[in-house]
Each structure stands twice: as structure tokens, then as C-alpha cells.
Design a protein around this motif. Structure first.
Motif, PDB file in Angstrom:
ATOM      1  N   LYS A   1      -1.662  41.691  66.475  1.00 21.74           N
ATOM      2  CA  LYS A   1      -1.629  40.784  65.321  1.00 21.74           C
ATOM      3  C   LYS A   1      -0.651  39.629  65.513  1.00 21.74           C
ATOM      4  O   LYS A   1      -0.477  38.810  64.621  1.00 21.74           O
TER       5      LYS A   1
ATOM      6  N   TYR B   1      -3.591  36.507  63.423  1.00 21.69           N
ATOM      7  CA  TYR B   1      -2.984  36.332  62.107  1.00 21.69           C
ATOM      8  C   TYR B   1      -2.182  35.043  62.051  1.00 21.69           C
ATOM      9  O   TYR B   1      -1.636  34.591  63.060  1.00 21.69           O
TER      10      TYR B   1
ATOM     11  N   GLN C   1      -5.117  36.685  57.847  1.00 22.03           N
ATOM     12  CA  GLN C   1      -6.012  36.798  58.996  1.00 22.03           C
ATOM     13  C   GLN C   1      -6.568  35.430  59.361  1.00 22.03           C
ATOM     14  O   GLN C   1      -6.956  34.641  58.504  1.00 22.03           O
TER      15      GLN C   1
END
Length: 409
Positions: free
Chosen positions: A294, A325, A406
Motif C-alpha cells: 500500500k 494508495y 485508494q
């Protein structure tokens, strides 16, 4: 089995505080000169003093980089710098150059000295050499395998520490000693001014056929022939522990708070789980792998740890990061009504689904209900600018939480 230190990079005070809150045992930072990340924000003397005090108040150590390969003209300034650091009392200085080492030992002998990876530390005799001179720790060259580190551990004194990079960008040049940047644009990587030409796109051109590009690799119009994947050892914590590494170092003094929080929190949990039991660590592997992806990265490799890397260590077709992200901001304050005050880092708007990232490992999905500027104006979306906003979410956040979203692009 020793519990390793988790050593996290910080580019500025905001990121240092994030590292401390999200699980670092120690943080390494650079001043405005004499470190190898001149393009990072770095710390003014006042910021450094305040940051060292903050870290120490939370039981976290601070290591300061002074790891340039010094020229004659650097030494007078370095001497003054070490006198300043003597008053600030960091826990360690990271040094590569013997001249800088000598000055530091003379001026602030009470501060531990760690030998930078830039010093090409590839064998146990090098470790013993630095130990005899008074170094507390040596940072292993990235070119070492786990078996080589194991042998070093067997042959050096128990009180000498081994620090090794376990995550982050890899340098194409041996232990970071690259001349490409200096050659192309006159900016010396060994003085902290690297322009990262290893990430540029290359092709071969025959001198009598200008404009006719011959690919260095099987690719249409050139190749990123020097472009390395990023190191990631999150799936191999037991092997790192078995090798006898005392400090797990994360690369990234140019990175933002979201990157630092994500990597620090994930490695913190992986190390703690593994120290409790290898079974618990294995059981949580999916979470580590999902979380570590992420933050921004260039595909992952285990580098040299399991022997000579194969051809998959390089990325030949692009130099772009994978970015799943987007960093929105840190919660600096929470009002009585539950609104979060942030300095907004990227664009988002009312109605967006975002995530609250908490230091304890939880990720809380929420929806943005309203946005209000510092002046009290209600807006539908936050521009991509450093604007102070009060954000109302579907669930109340806590101070120091990180907001992220996201990446849909």
C-alpha cells in the motif's frame, strides 16, 4: 535470540513523529549538510534539537547521517557540525569517511559511531578494523548474502552490532558508490546530490546513425537497463534474525509520512509476531504482504540476500512506481464535534470513501461527509495543494491517525 532494532528514515520533523508513533525503535535523519540525501527536506539545527528531544521522550533513538565522502573543503564545516551535534546529543552518527570518523571521535567521543554502507563493508576483517577504532556498529554492504552476514556475526565481538537494509530502493552501483550523476550533470552522489540517472531510459546509438535507437534489451525504444526493483524482506524475518542482524534498516529519507507509516507499522508487527512465535508470523503473512504493497514501490526483490540476484532484479520497461494508495494527510487535531484538522496533501472530495490508518494496525474505512477550509468556507473537494482543512468523516478519527485513499487511476 536478540530482538532487532527497527530503524526508520525521516526526511523532516513531521515524518520523524510519524515514524515514532507507527513503531520505530530508532530513526535516522540528516542535517542540512554532510549527509547523502541533499535533496531531502532534512533538518535545521532547531528542528533537529526538537526532534531528538521528541524521540527521546518516546523512548526512540536518533541516528544522524554524516556519511559524505569528504573533500578538503568539507572538513572545517564538519568540525563545526560535530560540535553542534555534541550539544544536541543524538544516539549515533552514521559515518563513511575515515577523516570524518576521526573528527567525530575527537569532538564527540560520547556519541556512538556507526559505519555507513557507503564504506563498502563486505567482510569480517573490515568490521574488526572499525571495531578496534571504536565503532559501535557497521552497516553491511547491500551486496552481502545472509550466509556472509552469518559468518561476520560469528567472527566479530558480541558487543559489535550489524545493521542491514531490509526494505527500500536498491542502488545499481556497488554499495552506493556511483559516478553517473557526477559524470552527466556534475552532481556528486558521494556528496549527497545524486540525480538518480540509474532510473533514466537508455538506448544505444551508432555515431553515424543519429536518431536510430538500438535497444539495449528486447524493448521497442530503449530500456531502463540500470533500474532496480525495490528490496523487500518482509517475508523473511526469521532468516534475518537467524543471520544475527541487530538493526533492520528501512531505506527512504526522501519518502513521505504515508510511506514511513506503512513500512514502519508493517515491519513492527512482523518483527513482534516473529519474536512471539514463527507460527504467528506465518499466519499473518497475507496481512504483511497486503499492507506493504500500500506504499509506493518499484516491484519487489530480495536483493543479494539469497545469493546472486537473477535477471528479475532489474526492471527494463519503465521506471514508474506502483502506487496503490494516495496520501491525504495526518490528523493534527480533532475538534469537540469530531472533525479532523489536516494539512491536505492530495485531492479528495465530499462523498469519497477513504481509510483511516491507525498506528495499532487497524485500517478503518470511512466516508468524507464535509470539508471546511481554515477560513470557515465549506467546499465540495480539496484541491491538490497544501491547504488546511477540517474534515468530517463517518467515524471519528484520533489525533495522529493518517488518512489515505485508494488510487483509482
Amino acid at each position: 535470540m536478540r530482538k532487532p532494532e527497527l530503524l526508520i528514515p525521516a526526511s523532516c520533523p513531521e515524518v520523524l513523529k510519524t515514524a515514532v508513533r507507527f513503531g520505530a525503535d530508532a530513526v535516522y535523519i540528516g542535517g542540512e549538510a554532510f549527509g547523502l540525501r541533499a535533496k531531502a527536506k532534512n533538518f535545521s539545527p532547531k528542528e533537529m534539537q526538537e526532534s531528538i528531544a521528541f524521540a527521546h521522550a518516546h523512548g526512540v533513538r536518533v541516528h544522524v547521517t554524516a556519511n559524505i565522502l569528504a573533500h578538503n573543503g568539507d572538513l572545517a564545516g564538519a568540525e563545526e557540525y560535530f560540535h553542534e551535534l555534541k550539544e544536541m546529543k543524538p544516539d549515533a552518527l552514521i559515518i563513511a569517511d575515515p577523516g570524518m570518523f576521526t573528527l567525530a571521535k575527537e569532538i564527540c567521543p560520547e556519541i556512538d559511531i556507526h559505519i555507513s554502507t557507503q564504506a563498502n563493508n563486505t567482510n569480517y576483517m573490515t568490521y574488526l578494523f572499525w571495531h578496534k577504532l571504536g565503532a559501535k556498529r557497521v552497516v553491511s554492504a547491500r551486496e552481502l548474502s545472509l550466509n556472509e552476514i552469518k559468518e561476520i556475526r560469528r567472527r566479530i565481538p558480541e558487543d559489535m552490532e550489524i545493521e542491514s537494509f531490509v526494505h527500500g530502493a536498491m542502488c545499481i552501483s556497488y554499495s552506493g558508490r556511483c559516478l553517473l550523476s557526477n559524470y552527466f550533470v556534475g552532481r556528486d552522489a558521494n556528496q549527497g546530490a545524486c540525480t538518480h540517472p540509474c532510473r533514466w531510459k537508455y538506448a544505444v546509438v551508432e555515431e553515424k546513425r543519429p536518431g536510430e535507437y538500438l535497444p539495449v534489451y528486447e524493448n521497442e525504444r530503449g530500456t531502463y537497463i540500470f533500474n532496480s526493483r525495490d528490496l523487500c524482506m518482509i517475508g523473511h524475518i526469521p532468516e534475518l534474525l537467524d543471520a544475527g542482524i541487530d538493526s533492520f534498516k528501512i531505506e527512504g529519507r526522501m519518502k513521505n509520512a504515508l510511506y514511513v507509516a506503512t513500512v514502519a507499522r508493517t515491519y513492527r508487527k512482523a518483527i513482534d509476531d516473529c519474536m512471539e512465535s514463527e507460527e504467528k508470523y506465518r499466519a499473518n503473512m497475507d496481512w504483511y504482504l497486503k499492507e506493504i504493497a500500500k506504499c509506493t514501490y518499484r516491484q519487489f526483490t530480495t536483493g543479494f540476500y539469497f545469493g546472486r540476484p537473477d535477471e528479475n532484479t532489474q526492471i527494463y520497461d519503465n521506471s514508474t512506481y506502483v502506487s496503490e494508495y494516495i496520501y491525504l494527510g495526518i490528523v493534527e487535531e480533532v475538534s469537540e464535534t469530531g472533525q479532523a484538522r489536516i494539512e491536505q496533501k492530495n485531492k479528495f472530495g465530499v462523498g469519497d470513501g477513504i481509510e483511516i490508518m491507525k498506528p495499532d494496525g487497524r485500517n478503518v474505512p470511512v466516508r468524507v461527509l464535509s470539508l471546511v477550509t481554515e477560513e470557515g468556507k465549506q467546499v465540495a473537494s480539496a484541491p491538490h495543494a497544501k491547504e488546511i482543512l477540517w474534515v468530517e468523516l463517518s467515524e471519528r478519527p484520533e489525533k495522529y491517525d493518517i488518512l489515505r485513499m485508494q488510487n483509482k487511476s
